[in-house]
Design a protein around this motif. Sequence first.
Motif, short mmCIF file in Angstrom:
data_model
loop_
_atom_site.label_atom_id
_atom_site.label_comp_id
_atom_site.label_asym_id
_atom_site.label_seq_id
_atom_site.Cartn_x
_atom_site.Cartn_y
_atom_site.Cartn_z
N ALA A 157 50.73 8.60 -15.72
CA ALA A 157 51.85 8.19 -16.52
C ALA A 157 53.08 9.41 -16.37
N ASN A 158 54.16 9.14 -16.23
CA ASN A 158 55.44 10.20 -16.01
C ASN A 158 55.82 10.63 -17.54
N ARG A 159 54.79 11.20 -18.20
CA ARG A 159 55.01 11.59 -19.60
C ARG A 159 54.65 12.78 -19.94
N PRO A 160 54.81 13.32 -20.55
CA PRO A 160 54.19 14.75 -21.51
C PRO A 160 52.86 14.74 -22.00
N PHE A 161 52.04 15.20 -21.80
CA PHE A 161 50.99 15.02 -22.60
C PHE A 161 51.27 14.24 -23.82
N THR A 166 57.09 25.22 -15.40
CA THR A 166 56.00 25.11 -13.85
C THR A 166 54.42 24.44 -14.42
N TYR A 167 54.59 24.30 -15.89
CA TYR A 167 53.42 23.76 -16.78
C TYR A 167 53.14 22.55 -17.49
N SER A 168 52.87 21.63 -17.13
CA SER A 168 52.98 20.75 -18.72
C SER A 168 52.33 21.01 -19.60
N GLU A 169 53.15 21.04 -20.58
CA GLU A 169 53.45 22.06 -22.27
C GLU A 169 52.76 20.06 -23.18
N PHE A 170 52.96 21.15 -24.39
CA PHE A 170 52.57 19.57 -24.99
C PHE A 170 53.28 18.72 -25.04
N ALA A 171 54.79 18.65 -24.72
CA ALA A 171 55.51 17.76 -24.68
C ALA A 171 56.42 17.78 -24.47
N THR A 172 56.37 18.89 -23.31
CA THR A 172 58.00 18.59 -22.59
C THR A 172 57.09 19.24 -21.30
N ASP A 173 57.58 18.30 -20.09
CA ASP A 173 56.85 18.74 -18.85
C ASP A 173 57.85 19.11 -17.93
N TYR A 233 47.00 12.60 -42.98
CA TYR A 233 48.21 11.71 -43.30
C TYR A 233 48.31 10.73 -43.37
N PRO A 234 49.02 9.82 -43.16
CA PRO A 234 48.38 8.04 -43.59
C PRO A 234 48.36 7.83 -41.61
N ASP A 235 49.43 9.14 -40.76
CA ASP A 235 49.61 7.64 -39.82
C ASP A 235 49.58 9.67 -38.46
N ALA A 236 50.25 8.82 -37.91
CA ALA A 236 50.31 10.67 -36.68
C ALA A 236 52.10 10.74 -36.96
N GLU A 237 52.84 10.11 -37.45
CA GLU A 237 54.18 10.42 -37.40
C GLU A 237 54.77 11.40 -37.58
N VAL A 238 54.02 12.66 -38.37
CA VAL A 238 54.10 14.25 -38.39
C VAL A 238 54.04 14.57 -37.23
N ILE A 239 53.43 14.61 -36.04
CA ILE A 239 54.08 14.98 -34.94
C ILE A 239 55.23 15.11 -34.30
N ASN A 260 60.66 21.11 -25.45
CA ASN A 260 60.81 19.71 -26.83
C ASN A 260 60.88 20.26 -28.39
N HIS A 261 59.02 20.58 -28.30
CA HIS A 261 58.52 20.23 -29.55
C HIS A 261 57.88 21.93 -30.36
N TRP A 262 57.72 21.62 -31.18
CA TRP A 262 57.17 23.31 -32.18
C TRP A 262 56.15 23.38 -31.16
N PHE A 263 55.31 22.92 -31.13
CA PHE A 263 53.90 23.10 -30.25
C PHE A 263 53.97 22.97 -28.27
N ASP A 264 55.18 23.58 -28.28
CA ASP A 264 55.47 23.82 -26.93
C ASP A 264 56.01 25.26 -26.19
N GLY A 265 56.60 26.24 -27.44
CA GLY A 265 57.16 26.81 -26.63
C GLY A 265 55.87 28.47 -26.01
N VAL A 266 56.35 28.78 -25.39
CA VAL A 266 55.41 29.61 -24.72
C VAL A 266 54.89 31.30 -25.68
N GLY A 267 53.05 31.27 -25.42
CA GLY A 267 52.57 32.14 -26.64
C GLY A 267 53.44 32.94 -26.73
N MET A 268 53.25 33.65 -27.97
CA MET A 268 53.62 35.01 -28.59
C MET A 268 52.99 35.43 -29.35
#
Length: 466
Positions: free
Chosen positions: A240-244, A93-100, A299-305, A52-60
């Motif tokens: 909670a049943n949500r990504p991190f 099989t592992y929970s990523e930042f914004a993807t389960d 940033y004024p808030d966390a919308e950048v995420i 789902n998210h830029w911070f989710d990708g498997v590392g390289m």
Amino acid sequence: MSRKLFELGFDRNQPQTNRIALKVDSQVPTWMSGSFIRNGPGMFYVGKQRLNHWFDGVGMLHKFEFDQGKVNYESQLLDCSAARAATNEDRLTYSEFATDPCWGLFGRMRSMFQHGPTDSAKVNLAKIGEQYFALGETTMQIEFDIDTLESIGQYNFNQPKFGTSSTAHPHIVGQEAYNMITKYGPVNHYQIRKMDKDATKCASVKTLFPSYMHSFGMSERYYVIAESPFTVQSLNLIAANRPFIKNFKWNKKRGTRIWVIDQKSNQVVFKQEIQPFFFFHFVNTFDTESGVTFDMVTYPDAEVIQSYYLENLGNPDTSIPGGVLKRFDCNFSAGEVNISQLSNVLMELPHIDYDRYNAKSDYRYIYTLSLTNNNSSFYDQIAKIDINTNKSIFWNQEGCFPGEPVFVPSPQSKAEDDGILVTLVLDTTNESSFLLLLDASSMQEITKIIAPDPIMIGFHGQYFKN
Ligand SMILES: [Fe+2]
């Protein structure tokens, strides 16, 4: 962003490349002897699932090795449990930042106990003592061989469960590293730990609702923890049943809390709640006569995420918010934090000459990604900010999207900006990537070294001298 940038930069899996000599011209400095390594996502499709998210990708890891004017390149998926599961089992099989992973009923609880969060250390790199590590936002550091890029494995601390989250930005002091760990539980703690074999605890503060933490400040005398109001009820991370990151909420009713901890006594010497803001990166932190000062991209808030979700990045009409560089002067006896803006340039992924100027009050230059205009869909230029004169100079090129600029000092470097900036640029016009070398003083191009393939947009890089 443009379709081409999205497709080349995010919406795919990156092929690995075996070591190859790149075509260079005579401008590559022969004194450069070492490796520029860039960490970041290399895989956004796992089986049938798109992350789902830029911070989710498997590392390289991407390595550019400099040797007497020659440059070799190679890339490898960061070998860790999450990557092996993704490639061998073809599923997350592992929970990523914004993807389960695709879980059934009670699946999240089961998976958290069986697998825990991702060990894909895709964010940053560090040399600690004589060991090289890929780092993410957990306490699982993946050691790798600088020569072959092969993973040696997860670093085995003597105590395995000293915390879950860590910042991706430890501070290096000589042969030692210090990091800020978040320990979730019935009582939550932020802990400063020396990242030695025992993960020795130096200091600890309690918090009711922990914040998302990406970095912390360290001057010569103090540690600085800043807790934005983007916080979590820690029980939700398991129940909670949500990504991190979806468990974190922006709390409009409170500000950002600052703790300053003395490194000798390990006691909090200053605590203040100030105006609310969100941040990823401390830029520098230094002692002053009246306390401590830290510079940050805010940033004024966390919308950048939100803006980093692939769904938003792939939208041709969305633009990316840029961070604002601010200085926070903490005056202990007055009990005040004076806040000032240091630059009008909108930025992210700030970099300084860390080895020579971290914790130094006379530092002057920040090299950073920035935006050519308010409508830029992604970071499309490099800026050099002079915080003494508030003047900035830029490098940009039509259709090009640079990564974090990394400063490499010249062999006899005396001036702070006497050296070279190294950055990996995605060129959407030519559908390729090139390593760009800039004169850090003038921001003039020295040379471009074209990589064999276009390389996806990543996070932090480091130059490791031989
Ligand atoms: Fe970072």
